[in-house]
Design an enzyme around this catalytic site. Structure first.
Site, PDB file in Angstrom:
ATOM      1  CG  HIS A  31      -2.043   0.960   1.099  1.00 13.08           C
ATOM      2  ND1 HIS A  31      -1.934   2.294   1.408  1.00 13.08           N
ATOM      3  CD2 HIS A  31      -3.295   0.774   0.633  1.00 13.08           C
ATOM      4  CE1 HIS A  31      -3.078   2.880   1.153  1.00 13.08           C
ATOM      5  NE2 HIS A  31      -3.921   1.993   0.682  1.00 13.08           N
TER       6      HIS A  31
ATOM      7  CG  ASP B  50      -8.653  -4.250  -2.813  1.00 12.51           C
ATOM      8  OD1 ASP B  50      -9.840  -4.093  -2.514  1.00 12.51           O
ATOM      9  OD2 ASP B  50      -7.955  -3.367  -3.344  1.00 12.51           O
TER      10      ASP B  50
HETATM   11  N1  CMC Z   1       4.152  -7.599  -4.892  1.00 13.24           N
HETATM   12  C1  CMC Z   1       5.487  -7.580  -5.049  1.00 13.24           C
HETATM   13  N2  CMC Z   1       6.274  -6.503  -4.847  1.00 13.24           N
HETATM   14  C2  CMC Z   1       5.660  -5.371  -4.464  1.00 13.24           C
HETATM   15  C3  CMC Z   1       4.255  -5.310  -4.277  1.00 13.24           C
HETATM   16  C4  CMC Z   1       3.497  -6.480  -4.503  1.00 13.24           C
HETATM   17  N3  CMC Z   1       2.181  -6.472  -4.334  1.00 13.24           N
HETATM   18  N4  CMC Z   1       3.919  -4.049  -3.916  1.00 13.24           N
HETATM   19  C5  CMC Z   1       5.054  -3.341  -3.877  1.00 13.24           C
HETATM   20  N5  CMC Z   1       6.118  -4.138  -4.201  1.00 13.24           N
HETATM   21  C6  CMC Z   1       7.536  -3.755  -4.205  1.00 13.24           C
HETATM   22  C7  CMC Z   1       7.889  -2.927  -5.428  1.00 13.24           C
HETATM   23  O1  CMC Z   1       8.290  -3.732  -6.494  1.00 13.24           O
HETATM   24  C8  CMC Z   1       8.972  -2.051  -4.879  1.00 13.24           C
HETATM   25  O2  CMC Z   1      10.144  -2.832  -4.811  1.00 13.24           O
HETATM   26  P1  CMC Z   1      11.611  -2.141  -5.050  1.00 13.24           P
HETATM   27  O3  CMC Z   1      11.757  -1.142  -3.946  1.00 13.24           O
HETATM   28  O4  CMC Z   1      12.569  -3.279  -4.971  1.00 13.24           O
HETATM   29  O5  CMC Z   1      11.542  -1.512  -6.405  1.00 13.24           O
HETATM   30  C9  CMC Z   1       8.551  -1.764  -3.438  1.00 13.24           C
HETATM   31  O6  CMC Z   1       7.739  -2.898  -3.083  1.00 13.24           O
HETATM   32  C10 CMC Z   1       7.738  -0.489  -3.273  1.00 13.24           C
HETATM   33  O7  CMC Z   1       6.616  -0.556  -4.146  1.00 13.24           O
HETATM   34  P2  CMC Z   1       6.050   0.644  -5.002  1.00 13.24           P
HETATM   35  O8  CMC Z   1       5.412   0.100  -6.233  1.00 13.24           O
HETATM   36  O9  CMC Z   1       7.103   1.700  -5.151  1.00 13.24           O
HETATM   37  O10 CMC Z   1       4.949   1.190  -3.999  1.00 13.24           O
HETATM   38  P3  CMC Z   1       3.746   2.109  -4.385  1.00 13.24           P
HETATM   39  O11 CMC Z   1       3.401   2.866  -3.163  1.00 13.24           O
HETATM   40  O12 CMC Z   1       4.056   2.920  -5.612  1.00 13.24           O
HETATM   41  O13 CMC Z   1       2.588   1.076  -4.792  1.00 13.24           O
HETATM   42  C11 CMC Z   1       0.713  -0.385  -4.652  1.00 13.24           C
HETATM   43  C12 CMC Z   1       1.551   0.717  -3.943  1.00 13.24           C
HETATM   44  C13 CMC Z   1      -0.524  -0.669  -3.827  1.00 13.24           C
HETATM   45  C14 CMC Z   1       0.297   0.132  -6.047  1.00 13.24           C
HETATM   46  C15 CMC Z   1       1.596  -1.668  -4.788  1.00 13.24           C
HETATM   47  O14 CMC Z   1       1.940  -2.138  -3.506  1.00 13.24           O
HETATM   48  C16 CMC Z   1       0.889  -2.773  -5.591  1.00 13.24           C
HETATM   49  O15 CMC Z   1       0.977  -2.779  -6.812  1.00 13.24           O
HETATM   50  N6  CMC Z   1       0.181  -3.721  -4.899  1.00 13.24           N
HETATM   51  C17 CMC Z   1      -0.595  -4.752  -5.592  1.00 13.24           C
HETATM   52  C18 CMC Z   1      -1.929  -4.195  -6.054  1.00 13.24           C
HETATM   53  C19 CMC Z   1      -2.887  -3.984  -4.912  1.00 13.24           C
HETATM   54  O16 CMC Z   1      -3.085  -4.845  -4.055  1.00 13.24           O
HETATM   55  N7  CMC Z   1      -3.551  -2.813  -4.915  1.00 13.24           N
HETATM   56  C20 CMC Z   1      -4.564  -2.464  -3.902  1.00 13.24           C
HETATM   57  C21 CMC Z   1      -4.105  -1.348  -3.024  1.00 13.24           C
HETATM   58  S1  CMC Z   1      -5.131  -1.087  -1.568  1.00 13.24           S
HETATM   59  C22 CMC Z   1      -6.712  -0.678  -2.142  1.00 13.24           C
HETATM   60  C23 CMC Z   1      -6.801   0.455  -3.114  1.00 13.24           C
HETATM   61  O17 CMC Z   1      -5.955   1.315  -3.277  1.00 13.24           O
HETATM   62  O18 CMC Z   1      -7.838   0.494  -3.769  1.00 13.24           O
END
Ligand code: CMC
Length: 428
Positions: free
Chosen positions: A307, A364
């Site tokens: 998140h 989720d």
């Molecule tokens: N699986 C694997 N690696 C992950 C995941 C995941 N679900 N989420 C983040 N990471 C890794 C990412 O690759 C990065 O690694 P590194 O630092 O080595 O490059 C690190 O964790 C930080 O991630 P980020 O993408 O920079 O974080 P963000 O704040 O931009 O993204 C997120 C947040 C929710 C989009 C992401 O965690 C994600 O894609 N999660 C899966 C989709 C999901 O469950 N979304 C629902 C969110 S909650 C409800 C809502 O918003 O509606």
């Protein structure tokens, strides 16, 4: 502590005031940055460090795992309030007394018919259309049958528009599902509660009486409360920025629905169940999917994990996980996917990749398992999220308009070609 931030650019110093929220969050107010520095801006893709507004609706502390609507803890609201009360609280700022709540509900019921012509628009969609696309379109289409703009200087006009949308969207949600299932479009029953009526509109069969199941009702009410607002996330920011151009409420909400659809946001609830199903088909090989999630050359992410703001347990996920166990037990549903989810969660919480990055299950991760137990089809999960988020979007839109926020218009740092002369086509 100083109440100013000092910035040095090319040997020159600039000072900017600090703003402090009621929960002691601190921001640097850079409204004068560009004019004071002769054109310097800040760059923050994804707005990881940028506040877009001051807001009095929802507070969340991602480190401590706190979520509060208008000061009330989400745990207490999920336990003690009903969805309509929470909707009123979010939109108008205070919990309603019994009389106000009754009037609010009665005003909603009075607006709960949609124009018959709207059915022609629904009919024009192929049955295979994804319900989120249909819902976004129908929400926009409501402008054709209702006043397209709201006089935001009139509390009464604002209230009427809010009541109208809270009345009509559940009808569109139910009809969107019924269209896909080939069922006739029906209205609910004004003698029922708000969520009870939604269930009836969704599930009533033309040839039998719909009997409410209190477990289903309670579970849906709770899920909608948990989804009702989450401050400046992608869809909410979309609603605020669309509305900031003074576009109407319906189209601002439609824009929010489209933003929610993406799998990184609300669409994750559908993606989680699909991922868990795939793991089940793959002999429950969670290790394989964990490895894929950690492999930087593989675009796969563990859906329902991570998140932007929570770097600790998502408090909504905690409530939903407990609720999933209870609802499945109460309904006598055995879903092997729940066991896979629990196993995957355990592995992830012990894995250094997830621990180091502070990746926890989000709202989720378990919600789809409950939706499924309630008989809601997978492709409707994000639609249910929209229904829950509706009061939050409305509250944020109303706040933005009442605070007379300027049109949203970010800046950029241009990295394209510099000036060059035009080349006639025969010389290219
Ligand atoms: N699986 C694997 N690696 C992950 C995941 C995941 N679900 N989420 C983040 N990471 C890794 C990412 O690759 C990065 O690694 P590194 O630092 O080595 O490059 C690190 O964790 C930080 O991630 P980020 O993408 O920079 O974080 P963000 O704040 O931009 O993204 C997120 C947040 C929710 C989009 C992401 O965690 C994600 O894609 N999660 C899966 C989709 C999901 O469950 N979304 C629902 C969110 S909650 C409800 C809502 O918003 O509606």
């Amino acid at each position: 502590m100083s109440d100013k931030a000092r910035l040095e650019i090319n040997g020159k110093f600039y000072e900017f005031p600090l703003v402090k929220g009621t929960e002691n969050e601190i921001g640097i107010d850079i409204k004068t940055l560009r004019s004071a520095t002769g054109g310097v801006i800040t760059l923050d893709p994804g707005y990881k460090n940028t506040g877009s507004c001051e807001s009095g609706i929802t507070f969340l502390d991602g480190e401590k795992g706190i979520l509060r609507y208008r000061g009330y803890d989400i745990e207490e609201l999920a336990d003690k309030a009903d969805f309509l009360e929470v909707a009123y609280l979010l939109i108008f700022g205070e919990l309603p007394d019994a009389e106000t709540l009754e009037k609010f509900h009665s005003d909603i019921k009075n607006e709960s018919l949609v124009d018959e012509e709207l059915k022609k628009i629904i009919d024009a969609f192929p049955k295979s259309a994804h319900p989120m696309g249909v819902l976004a379109s129908l929400t926009s289409a409501l402008t054709a049958f209702n006043p397209s703009s709201v006089n935001v200087d009139s509390e009464e006009a604002m209230y009427n528009a809010i009541v109208r949308i809270l009345a009509k969207i559940p009808v569109l949600v139910a009809w969107t599902m019924r269209k896909r299932q080939g069922l006739p479009f029906v209205y609910g029953d004004n003698s029922l509660g708000y969520v009870e009526n939604i269930l009836k509109m969704m599930f009533q069969k033309p040839n039998e009486e719909y009997v409410q199941n209190p477990i289903v009702l309670d579970a849906l009410d709770k899920l909608l409360i948990l989804h009702a607002d989450h401050e400046q996330n992608c869809s909410t920011s979309t609603v605020r920025i669309t509305g900031s151009s003074h576009a109407g409420l319906f189209v601002s909400l439609s824009a929010g629905i489209s933003a929610l659809w993406g799998p990184l946001h609300g669409g994750a609830n559908q993606a989680v169940i699909e991922m868990l199903e795939n793991i089940k088909e793959d002999d429950g090989d969670t290790k394989k999917y964990m490895a894929k999630a950690k492999d930087k050359n593989d675009p796969f992410r563990l859906m329902g994990f991570g998140h932007r703001v929570y770097k600790n347990f998502d408090p909504r996920a905690k409530i939903i996980k407990k609720s999933a166990d209870e609802v499945l037990a109460d309904l006598g549903v055995e879903d092997p996917v729940l066991e896979i989810a629990k196993g995957l969660e355990k592995e992830a919480l012990e894995d250094p990749y997830f621990v180091d990055r502070k990746l926890y299950p989000n709202v989720d991760f378990y919600s789809g398992i409950i939706y499924r137990a309630l008989g809601i089809p997978t492709e409707m999960f994000t639609v249910m999220f929209s229904l829950g988020r509706l009061p939050g979007w409305i509250a944020q839109w109303r706040e933005m308009r009442l605070r007379k926020e300027p049109i949203g218009r970010p800046r950029q740092i241009y990295i394209g070609k510099t000036h060059r002369p035009f080349i006639p086509i025969e010389k290219r």
